[in-house]
Design a protein around this motif. Structure first.
Motif, PDB file in Angstrom:
ATOM      1  N   ARG A  99     -57.737 -12.756  95.356  1.00 61.51           N
ATOM      2  CA  ARG A  99     -56.559 -13.401  94.760  1.00 61.51           C
ATOM      3  C   ARG A  99     -56.013 -14.489  95.670  1.00 61.51           C
ATOM      4  O   ARG A  99     -55.541 -15.515  95.205  1.00 61.51           O
ATOM      5  CB  ARG A  99     -55.477 -12.357  94.483  1.00 61.51           C
ATOM      6  CG  ARG A  99     -55.900 -11.335  93.437  1.00 61.51           C
ATOM      7  CD  ARG A  99     -54.731 -10.558  92.914  1.00 61.51           C
ATOM      8  NE  ARG A  99     -55.136  -9.540  91.969  1.00 61.51           N
ATOM      9  CZ  ARG A  99     -54.311  -8.887  91.181  1.00 61.51           C
ATOM     10  NH1 ARG A  99     -53.026  -9.167  91.208  1.00 61.51           N
ATOM     11  NH2 ARG A  99     -54.747  -7.963  90.355  1.00 61.51           N
ATOM     12  N   ALA A 110     -51.835 -19.707  90.669  1.00 57.99           N
ATOM     13  CA  ALA A 110     -53.275 -19.535  90.507  1.00 57.99           C
ATOM     14  C   ALA A 110     -53.927 -20.877  90.180  1.00 57.99           C
ATOM     15  O   ALA A 110     -53.360 -21.696  89.456  1.00 57.99           O
ATOM     16  CB  ALA A 110     -53.555 -18.522  89.408  1.00 57.99           C
ATOM     17  N   LEU A 160     -58.324  -9.605  85.000  1.00 58.17           N
ATOM     18  CA  LEU A 160     -57.096  -9.186  85.662  1.00 58.17           C
ATOM     19  C   LEU A 160     -56.117  -8.574  84.668  1.00 58.17           C
ATOM     20  O   LEU A 160     -56.102  -8.928  83.493  1.00 58.17           O
ATOM     21  CB  LEU A 160     -56.433 -10.388  86.347  1.00 58.17           C
ATOM     22  CG  LEU A 160     -57.277 -11.159  87.355  1.00 58.17           C
ATOM     23  CD1 LEU A 160     -56.542 -12.404  87.810  1.00 58.17           C
ATOM     24  CD2 LEU A 160     -57.612 -10.285  88.544  1.00 58.17           C
ATOM     25  N   TYR A 175     -59.952 -14.220  83.659  1.00 63.36           N
ATOM     26  CA  TYR A 175     -59.080 -15.050  84.493  1.00 63.36           C
ATOM     27  C   TYR A 175     -58.599 -16.296  83.770  1.00 63.36           C
ATOM     28  O   TYR A 175     -57.426 -16.644  83.826  1.00 63.36           O
ATOM     29  CB  TYR A 175     -59.843 -15.433  85.767  1.00 63.36           C
ATOM     30  CG  TYR A 175     -59.029 -16.229  86.759  1.00 63.36           C
ATOM     31  CD1 TYR A 175     -58.193 -15.593  87.657  1.00 63.36           C
ATOM     32  CD2 TYR A 175     -59.112 -17.622  86.808  1.00 63.36           C
ATOM     33  CE1 TYR A 175     -57.445 -16.304  88.574  1.00 63.36           C
ATOM     34  CE2 TYR A 175     -58.370 -18.347  87.722  1.00 63.36           C
ATOM     35  CZ  TYR A 175     -57.538 -17.691  88.607  1.00 63.36           C
ATOM     36  OH  TYR A 175     -56.800 -18.409  89.502  1.00 63.36           O
TER      37      TYR A 175
END
Length: 352
Positions: A99, A110, A160, A175
């Motif tokens: 991560r 992200a 996730l 993702y």
């Protein structure tokens, strides 16, 4: 072929080729997600550093990049609110190291394709690249047009949990579709509906009801009918603020009744409207009516309550409620027209 990292019996080989200003990186993605942390030892995939004071100014305006807006996004299937297929998938555990690799060191969000990197392997998101003026914020080397394809492929292999899992969402998402799901997740928290201040509290409905009662001292009523009187000594002085918010409990749901004055052009206008404490698809199951009058005249409004997903300002500025011009409000008030006295009645019912 060059071996860049080893962990236990696993060896990860990368082929690195120079092609003009671009470095292409190819990698086998057969390892497990939790083993990707071995990449942290690679000179082409360094962990994100922290403590760099250069980031402070750049983080003032963080920007989230929606992968759907980038032309080079990898083609990954999207699952928004369908948890039936994703909840049971085994690839759930993702190490903290992975991560961190996917976290932009500038905005801390992200990263989504195209992910940029410098010649030393430091990465950052495409949204922050223009902010650093083509200089790596970690080592200050020139960025150029290098793209980290290996990290993009690693991200594509991850699944996730939704960030709203503490609110009840059990879905596991790829993702690259997780961000879109979270923007529409049925479990995402609500903003506080209180309009008298810029309250930043969020939570589920039971939490917000308690918050309104305990922190904002909002009046709570049970029942589907109401009769309220609003009095203002000087109706010529109007501020853009809510006068009153009342919460009603009926049909196992909660409703917010707003009454306020705001400036429309040169004259104040009074508005009353109802909001539903829940999602829009549930709000459509209910209707309400408002009535105001005096001196033998009356005005009636009937409509559907708006969800608190719509902000107070959005509902007010759309005039979706009972609108009373100042002259009419003073006429309803009677007397010498120097004091505002309005009685607003109404009821809420559930559509069959």
């Amino acid at each position: 072929m060059r071996t860049l990292a080893t962990e236990g019996e696993k060896r990860f080989d990368f082929t690195v080729a120079n092609d003009g200003d671009e470095v292409r990186m190819t990698a086998s993605l057969s390892w497990k997600a939790e083993e990707v942390k071995a990449l942290a030892g690679s000179p082409y995939m360094l962990p994100m550093s922290s403590g760099n004071s250069y980031y402070d100014d750049l983080r003032m305006k963080p920007e989230v990049i929606d992968p759907s807006e980038n032309e080079d996004t990898l083609d990954i299937g999207e699952h928004v609110n369908d948890t039936s297929e994703t909840a049971s998938k085994p690839n759930v555990a993702v190490s903290t190291n992975v991560r961190e690799l996917l976290e932009c060191p500038v905005c801390l969000n992200a990263m989504y394709p195209p992910i940029s990197q410098c010649s030393n392997g430091h990465t950052l998101c495409s949204g922050c690249k223009p902010k650093v003026h083509n200089r790596c914020p970690t080592c200050r080397h020139e960025l150029g047009n290098i793209r980290c394809l290996a990290l993009e492929k690693v991200a594509a292999s991850l699944e996730l949990p939704c960030k709203y899992q503490n609110f009840g969402c059990i879905g596991i998402y790829p993702y690259y579709s997780k961000l879109k799901h979270e923007s529409q997740c049925a479990y995402r928290p609500y903003n506080c509906p209180y309009a008298g201040s810029e309250c930043l509290v969020i939570g589920d409905i039971p939490f917000l009801v308690s918050h309104l009662k305990d922190d904002h001292k909002v009046d709570m009523h049970s029942g589907s009918t109401f009769n309220h009187r609003y009095v203002k000594s000087n109706p010529h002085e109007v501020e853009n603020a809510t006068w009153m918010l009342t919460v009603f409990s009926c049909f196992g749901q909660y409703f917010c009744l707003h009454f306020e004055a705001f400036q429309l052009g040169m004259a104040p206008v009074y508005i009353a409207f109802l909001r539903f404490m829940g999602d829009d698809n549930e709000a459509k199951n209910y209707s309400y009516s408002l009535e105001v009058g005096g001196n033998g005249r009356k005005m009636i409004w009937q409509g559907v309550p708006r969800s608190i997903r719509d902000s107070h300002r959005k509902v007010r500025d759309s005039f979706d409620g009972l609108i009373i011009q100042r002259n009419m409000a003073l006429f309803f008030s009677g007397g010498d027209r120097k004091e505002l006295k309005l009685r607003v009645t109404g009821r809420i019912w559930k559509e069959q």
